[in-house]
Design a protein around this motif. Structure first.
Motif, PDB file in Angstrom:
ATOM      1  N   ASN A  32       0.830  -1.211   0.000  1.00 59.01           N
ATOM      2  CA  ASN A  32       0.000   0.000   0.000  1.00 59.01           C
ATOM      3  C   ASN A  32       0.860   1.256   0.000  1.00 59.01           C
ATOM      4  O   ASN A  32       0.547   2.243  -0.669  1.00 59.01           O
ATOM      5  CB  ASN A  32      -0.958   0.014   1.192  1.00 59.01           C
ATOM      6  CG  ASN A  32      -2.043  -1.028   1.046  1.00 59.01           C
ATOM      7  OD1 ASN A  32      -2.341  -1.486  -0.053  1.00 59.01           O
ATOM      8  ND2 ASN A  32      -2.620  -1.423   2.158  1.00 59.01           N
ATOM      9  N   PHE A  33       1.947   1.226   0.760  1.00 55.03           N
ATOM     10  CA  PHE A  33       2.881   2.352   0.807  1.00 55.03           C
ATOM     11  C   PHE A  33       3.449   2.644  -0.583  1.00 55.03           C
ATOM     12  O   PHE A  33       3.427   3.771  -1.056  1.00 55.03           O
ATOM     13  CB  PHE A  33       4.002   2.032   1.800  1.00 55.03           C
ATOM     14  CG  PHE A  33       5.235   2.878   1.668  1.00 55.03           C
ATOM     15  CD1 PHE A  33       5.195   4.239   1.908  1.00 55.03           C
ATOM     16  CD2 PHE A  33       6.449   2.312   1.310  1.00 55.03           C
ATOM     17  CE1 PHE A  33       6.339   5.016   1.795  1.00 55.03           C
ATOM     18  CE2 PHE A  33       7.591   3.075   1.196  1.00 55.03           C
ATOM     19  CZ  PHE A  33       7.530   4.431   1.440  1.00 55.03           C
ATOM     20  N   ILE A  34       3.914   1.626  -1.280  1.00 56.35           N
ATOM     21  CA  ILE A  34       4.508   1.786  -2.611  1.00 56.35           C
ATOM     22  C   ILE A  34       3.455   2.256  -3.618  1.00 56.35           C
ATOM     23  O   ILE A  34       3.728   3.117  -4.448  1.00 56.35           O
ATOM     24  CB  ILE A  34       5.147   0.458  -3.079  1.00 56.35           C
ATOM     25  CG1 ILE A  34       6.193   0.002  -2.077  1.00 56.35           C
ATOM     26  CG2 ILE A  34       5.656   0.551  -4.514  1.00 56.35           C
ATOM     27  CD1 ILE A  34       7.607   0.129  -2.382  1.00 56.35           C
ATOM     28  N   GLU A  35       2.257   1.705  -3.525  1.00 57.81           N
ATOM     29  CA  GLU A  35       1.211   2.063  -4.480  1.00 57.81           C
ATOM     30  C   GLU A  35       0.717   3.502  -4.314  1.00 57.81           C
ATOM     31  O   GLU A  35       0.094   4.049  -5.212  1.00 57.81           O
ATOM     32  CB  GLU A  35       0.044   1.084  -4.389  1.00 57.81           C
ATOM     33  CG  GLU A  35       0.391  -0.275  -4.978  1.00 57.81           C
ATOM     34  CD  GLU A  35      -0.752  -1.269  -4.901  1.00 57.81           C
ATOM     35  OE1 GLU A  35      -1.637  -1.123  -4.028  1.00 57.81           O
ATOM     36  OE2 GLU A  35      -0.747  -2.209  -5.722  1.00 57.81           O
ATOM     37  N   LYS A  36       0.993   4.127  -3.182  1.00 55.66           N
ATOM     38  CA  LYS A  36       0.572   5.508  -2.963  1.00 55.66           C
ATOM     39  C   LYS A  36       1.399   6.501  -3.775  1.00 55.66           C
ATOM     40  O   LYS A  36       0.977   7.639  -3.965  1.00 55.66           O
ATOM     41  CB  LYS A  36       0.671   5.874  -1.482  1.00 55.66           C
ATOM     42  CG  LYS A  36      -0.429   5.268  -0.669  1.00 55.66           C
ATOM     43  CD  LYS A  36      -0.318   5.713   0.760  1.00 55.66           C
ATOM     44  CE  LYS A  36      -1.455   5.100   1.549  1.00 55.66           C
ATOM     45  NZ  LYS A  36      -1.545   5.651   2.877  1.00 55.66           N
ATOM     46  N   PHE A  37       2.565   6.091  -4.236  1.00 50.50           N
ATOM     47  CA  PHE A  37       3.395   6.999  -5.022  1.00 50.50           C
ATOM     48  C   PHE A  37       2.718   7.289  -6.347  1.00 50.50           C
ATOM     49  O   PHE A  37       2.390   6.397  -7.105  1.00 50.50           O
ATOM     50  CB  PHE A  37       4.777   6.394  -5.291  1.00 50.50           C
ATOM     51  CG  PHE A  37       5.710   6.491  -4.127  1.00 50.50           C
ATOM     52  CD1 PHE A  37       6.513   7.605  -3.952  1.00 50.50           C
ATOM     53  CD2 PHE A  37       5.775   5.465  -3.204  1.00 50.50           C
ATOM     54  CE1 PHE A  37       7.370   7.690  -2.871  1.00 50.50           C
ATOM     55  CE2 PHE A  37       6.624   5.537  -2.127  1.00 50.50           C
ATOM     56  CZ  PHE A  37       7.427   6.658  -1.960  1.00 50.50           C
ATOM     57  N   ASP A  38       2.532   8.543  -6.622  1.00 51.31           N
ATOM     58  CA  ASP A  38       1.957   8.962  -7.892  1.00 51.31           C
ATOM     59  C   ASP A  38       2.662  10.255  -8.289  1.00 51.31           C
ATOM     60  O   ASP A  38       2.064  11.328  -8.306  1.00 51.31           O
ATOM     61  CB  ASP A  38       0.449   9.166  -7.752  1.00 51.31           C
ATOM     62  CG  ASP A  38      -0.218   9.444  -9.091  1.00 51.31           C
ATOM     63  OD1 ASP A  38       0.380   9.119 -10.133  1.00 51.31           O
ATOM     64  OD2 ASP A  38      -1.319  10.006  -9.091  1.00 51.31           O
ATOM     65  N   GLY A  39       3.949  10.133  -8.536  1.00 51.60           N
ATOM     66  CA  GLY A  39       4.739  11.315  -8.838  1.00 51.60           C
ATOM     67  C   GLY A  39       5.024  12.094  -7.562  1.00 51.60           C
ATOM     68  O   GLY A  39       4.959  11.565  -6.464  1.00 51.60           O
ATOM     69  N   PHE A  40       5.327  13.377  -7.719  1.00 54.23           N
ATOM     70  CA  PHE A  40       5.627  14.219  -6.574  1.00 54.23           C
ATOM     71  C   PHE A  40       5.384  15.667  -6.963  1.00 54.23           C
ATOM     72  O   PHE A  40       5.267  15.999  -8.133  1.00 54.23           O
ATOM     73  CB  PHE A  40       7.068  14.004  -6.116  1.00 54.23           C
ATOM     74  CG  PHE A  40       8.091  14.480  -7.119  1.00 54.23           C
ATOM     75  CD1 PHE A  40       8.788  15.659  -6.912  1.00 54.23           C
ATOM     76  CD2 PHE A  40       8.359  13.751  -8.271  1.00 54.23           C
ATOM     77  CE1 PHE A  40       9.713  16.109  -7.832  1.00 54.23           C
ATOM     78  CE2 PHE A  40       9.287  14.186  -9.196  1.00 54.23           C
ATOM     79  CZ  PHE A  40       9.973  15.369  -8.979  1.00 54.23           C
TER      80      PHE A  40
END
Length: 175
Positions: A32-40
């Motif tokens: 879930n932590f990794i999947e939250k990344f959506d650019g910055f």
């Protein structure tokens, strides 16, 4: 010195080609932590990096303390596991199952272990750790802290990831 070219993490898109790795990440509670990344957001990231003093940060009108509890709440990671960081010694040999040649003498590598020595599945997981957790661009080598993080996917290791991330931020703020 030239510019460093980096590829920023983009969560689930990056993971689409690795279903077995998604399963491994799910098992340790990190998916879930990794999947939250959506650019910055470039300006917020820059503001955070400039103002974080190892304890608190100020972004615009907002000032807050960054703690392990704050990280746990913000990215919904469990607080269990060993409170380990790069400065703590590590002596386990059980990680060697990830090597293509189990009998390899890894002590000949003084500046990291080249990724070509790893089994294919572990090279892919190392890349995910480098992009999302250690946030570095030295993709050709594995270091002691990568080994410790990879042990989370073996039966004999568990790192308190919020603790690791907090200490990574603190070290980066002292650079």
């Amino acid at each position: 010195m030239g510019f460093i070219v980096r590829t920023e993490p983009v969560g689930e898109k990056y993971m689409e080609g690795y279903p077995q790795l998604k399963e491994m990440l799910q098992k340790v509670g990190w998916l879930n932590f990794i999947e939250k990344f959506d650019g910055f957001h470039k300006e917020i990231t820059k503001s955070f990096a400039k103002s974080f003093d190892g304890i608190e940060v100020e972004i615009g009108d907002i000032k807050f303390v960054v703690t392990e509890s704050f990280i746990i709440e913000a990215i919904e990671l469990p607080r269990h596991g060993e409170r380990w960081f790069k400065t703590k010694e590590f002596h386990s040999e059980s990680w060697k199952v990830i090597l293509r040649n189990l009998g390899m003498d890894v002590f000949v590598f003084r500046k990291g272990i080249h990724i070509s020595t790893l089994k294919s599945k572990w090279r892919s997981m190392l890349l995910i750790l480098q992009k999302f957790i250690t946030c570095e661009g030295r993709f050709g080598c594995m270091y002691l802290y990568h080994i410790h993080l990879l042990m989370n996917f073996l039966e004999n290791g568990e790192t308190n990831l919020p603790f690791f991330l907090l200490n990574s931020l603190r070290i980066a703020s002292n650079v």
